[in-house]
Design an enzyme around this catalytic site. Structure first.
Site, mmCIF file in Angstrom:
data_model
loop_
_atom_site.group_PDB
_atom_site.id
_atom_site.type_symbol
_atom_site.label_atom_id
_atom_site.label_comp_id
_atom_site.label_asym_id
_atom_site.label_seq_id
_atom_site.Cartn_x
_atom_site.Cartn_y
_atom_site.Cartn_z
ATOM 1 N N PRO A 10 8.337 -3.746 21.712
ATOM 2 C CA PRO A 10 7.671 -2.505 21.325
ATOM 3 C C PRO A 10 6.511 -2.109 22.231
ATOM 4 O O PRO A 10 5.769 -2.946 22.725
ATOM 5 C CB PRO A 10 7.169 -2.791 19.905
ATOM 6 N N ASN A 11 6.431 -0.808 22.413
ATOM 7 C CA ASN A 11 5.361 -0.121 23.145
ATOM 8 C C ASN A 11 5.420 -0.306 24.656
ATOM 9 O O ASN A 11 4.628 0.300 25.376
ATOM 10 C CB ASN A 11 3.979 -0.520 22.613
ATOM 11 N N ARG A 18 -0.501 3.135 28.810
ATOM 12 C CA ARG A 18 -1.074 2.422 27.654
ATOM 13 C C ARG A 18 -2.041 1.335 28.108
ATOM 14 O O ARG A 18 -1.652 0.419 28.825
ATOM 15 C CB ARG A 18 0.061 1.789 26.850
ATOM 16 N N TYR A 23 -2.634 -3.871 30.624
ATOM 17 C CA TYR A 23 -1.220 -3.878 31.002
ATOM 18 C C TYR A 23 -0.928 -3.310 32.386
ATOM 19 O O TYR A 23 0.224 -3.304 32.809
ATOM 20 C CB TYR A 23 -0.405 -3.127 29.937
ATOM 21 N N ASN A 75 10.137 -9.979 27.407
ATOM 22 C CA ASN A 75 8.771 -9.656 27.022
ATOM 23 C C ASN A 75 8.835 -9.152 25.587
ATOM 24 O O ASN A 75 9.129 -7.986 25.344
ATOM 25 C CB ASN A 75 8.154 -8.595 27.931
ATOM 26 N N ALA A 78 4.520 -7.255 20.998
ATOM 27 C CA ALA A 78 3.905 -7.603 19.706
ATOM 28 C C ALA A 78 4.774 -8.527 18.861
ATOM 29 O O ALA A 78 4.259 -9.274 18.029
ATOM 30 C CB ALA A 78 3.580 -6.335 18.925
ATOM 31 N N GLU A 99 9.890 -16.301 28.830
ATOM 32 C CA GLU A 99 9.010 -15.411 28.074
ATOM 33 C C GLU A 99 7.958 -14.881 29.040
ATOM 34 O O GLU A 99 7.351 -15.644 29.793
ATOM 35 C CB GLU A 99 8.341 -16.212 26.952
ATOM 36 N N HIS A 101 4.609 -12.038 29.692
ATOM 37 C CA HIS A 101 3.582 -11.134 29.163
ATOM 38 C C HIS A 101 2.780 -10.587 30.330
ATOM 39 O O HIS A 101 2.394 -11.339 31.231
ATOM 40 C CB HIS A 101 2.646 -11.862 28.201
ATOM 41 N N ARG A 108 -6.886 -13.439 25.025
ATOM 42 C CA ARG A 108 -7.113 -12.256 24.190
ATOM 43 C C ARG A 108 -7.460 -12.656 22.762
ATOM 44 O O ARG A 108 -7.825 -13.791 22.504
ATOM 45 C CB ARG A 108 -5.874 -11.351 24.258
#
Length: 147
Positions: A10-11, A18, A23, A75, A78, A99, A101, A108
């Site tokens: 998502p996103n 964004r 990012y 990726n 969320a 995986e 990111h 974070r």
């Protein structure tokens, strides 16, 4: 049929606009174009899916078990911190995956520092921005060539 599959949660369709501080400014389309070139240079096929819907990612992972996919770069965005369903799908199909990111999730907020995928992934790349995708693809290709 894709030998390599890149899944984005998502996103990530909003990349480039964004929260560029977290990012970066590279769009998802630019990342996909670069990965397509890298895959072609090594005679590998590649497919992409970005969706904001968890069930679509689960369905695509299930499909990957039967369509010739040999490695996944994922990726989960969320869903990293929330999705047992995606973890179960990846474990069920048994395909190797990395995986990835864009931001360093371990630097974070506390709720972002837990991943449901890291312990079952072939590897994890976190915090290297768009370059992380290229590194993941390079590692995936190396993994396939060593088999």
């Amino acid at each position: 049929m894709a030998e390599l599959l890149v899944l984005n949660g998502p996103n990530l369709n909003l990349l480039g606009a964004r929260e560029p501080g977290h990012y970066g400014t590279t769009s998802l389309a630019a990342i996909e174009a670069r990965l397509t070139t890298l895959a072609a240079e090594t005679s590998h096929s590649i497919a992409f899916l970005q969706t904001n819907a968890e069930h679509e990612l689960v369905a695509r992972i299930h499909e990957a078990a039967h369509d010739g996919t040999r490695f996944i770069v994922f990726n989960p965005a969320a869903f990293t911190h929330t999705s047992v369903a995606l973890r179960d799908a990846l474990v069920a199909v048994g395909l190797p995956f990395i995986e990835i990111h864009l931001s360093n999730i371990y630097g974070r907020e506390a709720f972002r520092q837990h991943s449901f995928f890291s312990d079952v992934a072939t590897g994890v790349i976190s915090g290297l921005g768009a370059l992380g995708y290229e590194l993941a693809l390079t590692a995936a290709i190396s993994h396939l060539q060593s088999r």
